[in-house]
Design an enzyme around this catalytic site. Structure first.
Site, PDB file in Angstrom:
ATOM      1  N   CYS A   1       6.378  -4.689 -12.782  1.00 56.12           N
ATOM      2  CA  CYS A   1       5.537  -5.767 -13.297  1.00 56.12           C
ATOM      3  C   CYS A   1       5.353  -5.618 -14.804  1.00 56.12           C
ATOM      4  O   CYS A   1       5.356  -4.510 -15.334  1.00 56.12           O
ATOM      5  CB  CYS A   1       4.171  -5.743 -12.610  1.00 56.12           C
ATOM      6  SG  CYS A   1       4.202  -6.137 -10.863  1.00 56.12           S
TER       7      CYS A   1
ATOM      8  N   HIS B   1       5.910   1.037 -10.670  1.00 60.75           N
ATOM      9  CA  HIS B   1       4.830   0.163 -11.091  1.00 60.75           C
ATOM     10  C   HIS B   1       4.814   0.008 -12.612  1.00 60.75           C
ATOM     11  O   HIS B   1       5.105   0.951 -13.360  1.00 60.75           O
ATOM     12  CB  HIS B   1       3.469   0.720 -10.656  1.00 60.75           C
ATOM     13  CG  HIS B   1       3.158   0.513  -9.210  1.00 60.75           C
ATOM     14  ND1 HIS B   1       3.241  -0.720  -8.595  1.00 60.75           N
ATOM     15  CD2 HIS B   1       2.751   1.396  -8.248  1.00 60.75           C
ATOM     16  CE1 HIS B   1       2.897  -0.599  -7.322  1.00 60.75           C
ATOM     17  NE2 HIS B   1       2.600   0.669  -7.079  1.00 60.75           N
TER      18      HIS B   1
END
Length: 218
Positions: A165, A109
């Site tokens: 991301c 992440h």
């Protein structure tokens, strides 16, 4: 996201993970975080990403197992905590020498958090999410820049693959290239506070940025 020894990338020429000039040791730090047990937020493919890329760099580019550091939350490898990730990055930079090639792979992440030093035009830092982010916090782009970019010795070829991301400026480098058919060369990141960035840099990176600014009449 890609960075290479702080030198400009000619997008019209073949890219080499390990160029002919890198005749020294090939080193790698590879991180895969599936966030096992987190709900929501658990991922499923990050371990496979790391293991597949490890096989690739060994089979195709001649990296040796002893020079590859793996952090994964699979119970079999070093846990990818904030402390362990930062230490692995610091160690690979400290051990690197002129002529070495360094490959960094992060799969997990990524996020954006409120900028705390006014160096981001949009008011947010990009950050990596270690396994213990809830207690230890995130690893900011400012930290990655200080450890990996600013700390990288001259003559070291570094490639960073960030599969997460908000990875576009995760290394806090000033130039970006989007492979969407609209660009033929790297351009200044329009969201970067270039004045704040210049205050942090020196050496070859400073020379490169100043040259580009002159070319663009800035």
């Amino acid at each position: 996201h890609y960075c290479s020894s702080m030198n400009p990338i000619d997008v019209n020429h073949k890219f080499d993970l390990v160029p002919d000039s890198a005749t020294g040791t090939k080193r790698a730090v590879m991180i895969g975080i599936n966030y096992v047990g987190d709900s929501p937020g658990e991922l499923s493919g990050c371990w496979n990403d790391v293991l597949n890329m490890k096989k690739y760099i060994m089979d195709v580019h001649g990296f040796e197992e002893d020079n590859i550091v793996i952090l994964m939350d699979d119970g079999n490898h070093t846990e990818p905590t904030a402390e362990n990730i930062v230490n692995a990055y610091k160690t690979v930079v400290a051990e690197a020498e002129d002529g070495d090639a360094v490959f960094l792979h992060y799969s997990g992440h990524g996020t954006k958090i409120r900028d705390d030093d006014a160096d981001e035009a949009d008011g947010y830092d990009e950050a990596l999410c270690p396994r213990d982010f809830a207690s230890a916090g995130m690893i900011r782009d400012d930290d990655l820049y200080d450890i990996l970019v600013k700390g990288c010795p001259d003559g070291v070829h570094m490639v960073s693959l960030m599969d997460c991301c908000h990875s576009g400026t995760i290394m806090d480098l000033p130039y970006i290239f989007k492979a969407d058919g609209s660009q033929t060369e790297m351009i200044l990141d329009p969201e970067m506070n270039i004045e704040a960035f210049i205050q942090q840099i020196s050496g070859k990176l400073m020379e490169f940025v100043q040259k580009k600014l002159r070319e663009h009449g800035m």
